[in-house]
Design a protein around this motif. Structure first.
Motif, short mmCIF file in Angstrom:
data_model
loop_
_atom_site.label_atom_id
_atom_site.label_comp_id
_atom_site.label_asym_id
_atom_site.label_seq_id
_atom_site.Cartn_x
_atom_site.Cartn_y
_atom_site.Cartn_z
N LYS A 27 0.74 -1.05 -0.21
CA LYS A 27 0.24 0.26 0.29
C LYS A 27 0.93 1.36 0.42
N LEU A 28 2.21 1.06 0.62
CA LEU A 28 2.54 1.95 0.87
C LEU A 28 3.61 2.73 -0.72
N ASN A 29 3.98 1.90 -1.02
CA ASN A 29 4.56 1.76 -2.55
C ASN A 29 3.68 2.43 -2.89
N LYS A 30 2.28 2.02 -2.89
CA LYS A 30 1.76 2.38 -3.81
C LYS A 30 0.48 4.10 -3.96
N LEU A 31 0.87 3.83 -3.09
CA LEU A 31 0.76 5.76 -2.50
C LEU A 31 2.11 6.30 -2.93
N PHE A 32 3.91 6.40 -3.26
CA PHE A 32 3.95 6.98 -2.48
C PHE A 32 4.26 7.13 -4.96
N ASP A 33 3.97 5.68 -5.21
CA ASP A 33 4.11 5.63 -6.86
C ASP A 33 3.20 7.35 -7.12
N GLU A 34 2.07 6.80 -6.25
CA GLU A 34 0.18 7.47 -7.06
C GLU A 34 1.30 8.91 -7.16
N PHE A 35 1.90 9.60 -6.04
CA PHE A 35 2.37 10.79 -5.81
C PHE A 35 3.17 11.67 -6.61
N LEU A 36 4.11 10.58 -7.07
CA LEU A 36 5.17 10.78 -7.52
C LEU A 36 4.91 11.25 -9.30
N GLU A 37 4.16 9.95 -9.94
CA GLU A 37 2.79 10.52 -10.51
C GLU A 37 2.23 11.88 -10.83
N GLU A 38 1.83 11.97 -9.50
CA GLU A 38 1.26 13.68 -9.43
C GLU A 38 2.42 14.89 -9.90
N ILE A 39 3.45 14.23 -9.09
CA ILE A 39 4.56 15.30 -9.49
C ILE A 39 5.50 15.19 -10.89
N LYS A 40 4.68 14.03 -11.12
CA LYS A 40 5.58 13.83 -12.62
C LYS A 40 5.00 14.67 -13.69
N LEU A 41 3.48 14.92 -14.19
CA LEU A 41 2.53 15.53 -14.06
C LEU A 41 3.03 17.75 -14.48
N ILE A 42 3.09 17.89 -12.84
CA ILE A 42 3.21 19.37 -12.43
C ILE A 42 4.45 20.00 -13.12
N GLU A 43 5.98 18.70 -13.44
CA GLU A 43 7.46 18.75 -13.16
C GLU A 43 7.23 18.92 -14.89
N ASN A 44 6.01 18.48 -15.76
CA ASN A 44 6.47 18.05 -17.28
C ASN A 44 5.95 19.78 -17.84
N GLN A 45 4.67 19.97 -16.94
CA GLN A 45 4.35 21.39 -16.92
C GLN A 45 4.91 23.12 -16.87
N GLN A 46 6.37 22.34 -16.24
CA GLN A 46 7.72 23.23 -15.51
C GLN A 46 8.43 23.62 -16.62
N LEU A 47 8.10 25.28 -17.07
CA LEU A 47 8.69 25.91 -17.59
C LEU A 47 10.32 25.30 -18.17
N LYS A 48 11.40 24.62 -19.20
CA LYS A 48 12.32 24.50 -19.13
C LYS A 48 12.71 25.32 -20.03
N LEU A 49 14.36 25.08 -19.43
CA LEU A 49 15.60 26.41 -19.97
C LEU A 49 15.74 26.74 -21.75
N GLU A 50 15.74 25.06 -22.47
CA GLU A 50 15.92 25.08 -23.87
C GLU A 50 14.53 25.27 -24.62
N GLU A 51 12.94 26.13 -23.42
CA GLU A 51 11.64 25.89 -24.48
C GLU A 51 12.12 27.22 -24.16
N GLN A 52 10.61 27.63 -25.83
CA GLN A 52 10.46 29.15 -25.42
C GLN A 52 10.22 29.94 -24.16
N ASP A 53 10.58 30.81 -23.49
CA ASP A 53 10.23 31.44 -22.40
C ASP A 53 8.99 32.38 -23.09
N TYR A 54 7.74 31.65 -22.38
CA TYR A 54 6.20 32.00 -22.66
C TYR A 54 6.02 33.17 -21.43
N ILE A 55 6.59 33.37 -20.27
CA ILE A 55 6.27 33.59 -19.36
C ILE A 55 7.22 34.95 -19.55
#
Length: 475
Positions: free
Chosen positions: A115-143
């Protein structure tokens, strides 16, 4: 002349004056109010930009702010990318520690671990989604595109070379008597020189010295007030130092009276300063724009984190690093005795059950250049003497808020090259002292901001270079 005219900085504005101020003022931003747009989440950033759009015709920034923004933009983007690495490291470390501790007991823990592994994995997936939305240095800087649009035609002219020279001359006199703003930065030049970092921004053939950055932007504001019909000024700054703010018994009273007096003499009628979170809060009232409470809370947290990190002395940070490593050692080796070295030639000594003596020397390298780090390591591992140890581990702690993934990889590669370059000297030194193993541990510090304060600082080892064989293994 009335008392209030002589000492305007000591009087609080009335309700009517606040309404007049917000209705007529020019809004001037400090550098980190703009850079923080990269630090906020998407919803908070939208709220801030919506407020700026509402007052777009009355926005203005000094040339110094625009310069500092351009110079520091990529560093802040890297910081945001790096925070996701830190979060993942925290989760993986905590998960491993929980598993290890549970396995010491003869109980049926497999169901719980699943159950602990499942909980950690779910949280990491949420973090990954947020990370994918984060502006990267090599991308067009829309901000930056939004920032460019907001401040088009609303940036001050750069000072002339003569104006800069006069500011530096006057700044030295002001700083000597702690006259605001900027005197808290007077140690900046010395620190930059010690750390072999650049102490100036170079632009338009001129040198903009960093220790006078606050004074340069202040002088730009005064110049505009003198030459334009600006009588009402709101200055929004994320800088909490006492060379901008007046404090009484830990409470913020307002802008330094000297600043209010100086800008009023230049021609302003009302001058007021806001922190970013209070600016957002009062924007709801005075310009009738919708701002979520969650956005105000995040802005306050980001500002608190930044100012705590900036205002913390190097000695305090070194002490926190040492205590964090000590806690890590005790958790890793609960059966060994770990003490501070009696002769202080090393930081900590671990005495094992088989009577081995293992020493730990901590090198805290926040804000140092790569070359400075490598020089420090090379100097230590080739010159230590009379340690009377079986094993020595040099722990190199980097500042995770400064160094991104690429720099950390480069750091490890360069440490390996440094060790290889002086391998013969190291081996001779260790053999003379009967040290069987010399290793390097590279790690980062982190702490979590929770309920208005930081949690205990934690040391997270990232990589280990063991026994001079150049093999790298993850923790």
């Amino acid at each position: 002349m009335e008392m209030k005219d002589l000492f305007p900085g000591y009087y609080r504005l009335s309700k009517e004056e606040f309404a007049e101020l917000w209705g007529k003022c020019v809004f001037i931003l400090d550098t980190n109010c703009i850079l923080n747009l990269y630090r906020y989440n998407e919803e908070t950033r939208k709220d801030f930009i919506n407020v700026f759009r509402k007052i777009e015709s009355r926005l203005w920034i000094p040339h110094q702010v625009a310069l500092e923004f351009q110079e520091n933009r990529t560093t802040v983007i890297n910081e945001q990318e790096n925070k996701f690495i830190t979060i993942k490291q925290i989760l993986n470390t905590e998960k491993s520690e929980i598993k290890g501790k549970l396995r010491r007991f003869s109980v049926n823990h497999e169901s719980f671990l699943s159950k602990l592994n499942k909980l950690f994995d779910e949280f990491l997936e949420e973090i990954k989604l947020i990370e994918n939305q984060q502006l990267k240095l090599e991308e067009q800087d829309y901000i930056r595109d939004i920032i460019d649009d907001l401040f088009k035609g609303k940036i001050g002219e750069p000072p002339t070379k003569l104006e800069l020279e006069n500011i530096y001359k006057e700044g030295e006199e002001r700083y000597n008597i702690n006259y605001p703003p900027g005197f808290k930065d007077k140690q900046l030049k010395k620190q930059k020189q010690e750390q072999k970092q650049e102490d100036a921004y170079l632009c338009n053939g001129m040198s903009f010295r960093k220790e006078y950055g606050d004074l340069i932007l202040w002088k730009e504001i005064l110049k505009e007030v003198k030459t334009r019909p600006w009588t009402h000024i709101i200055f929004i700054t994320d800088d909490a130092k006492e060379d901008w703010w007046r404090y009484e018994q830990g409470k913020t009273i307002g802008a330094r009276p000297e600043l209010v007096e100086e800008i009023c003499k230049a021609g302003a009628s009302i001058f007021y300063m806001y922190t970013p979170e209070r600016f957002l809060k009062f924007s709801k009232e005075y310009i009738e724009v919708d701002v979520k409470e969650e956005s105000i809370q995040q802005v306050e947290e980001i500002s608190a984190i930044r100012n705590d990190l900036l205002n913390e002395s190097l000695a305090t940070r070194v002490s926190k690093a040492e205590q964090a490593v000590l806690r890590w050692l005790k958790s890793e080796y609960p059966d060994d005795e770990i003490i501070q070295s009696p002769n202080r030639k090393i930081d900590f000594l671990r005495l094992t059950e088989d009577n081995s003596k293992i020493g730990y020397e901590i090198k805290y390298m926040a804000h140092h250049s790569m070359s400075r780090m490598l020089q420090s390591i090379e100097s230590y591992i080739t010159n230590f003497s009379n340690l009377e140890l079986d094993e020595l581990q040099v722990i190199l702690i980097t500042n995770n808020y400064v160094y991104g993934k690429a720099l950390q990889r480069n750091l490890m590669d360069n440490i390996q090259k440094t060790i290889a370059k002086c391998a013969m000297m190291i081996q001779a030194n260790t053999m003379n002292q009967s040290i069987k193993n010399l290793g390097v541990i590279i790690g980062v510090l982190y702490s979590v901001y929770d309920n208005g304060e930081f949690t205990e600082t934690t040391f997270d080892p990232m990589k280990i270079i063991q026994n001079m064989d150049m093999d790298m293994e993850g923790m």
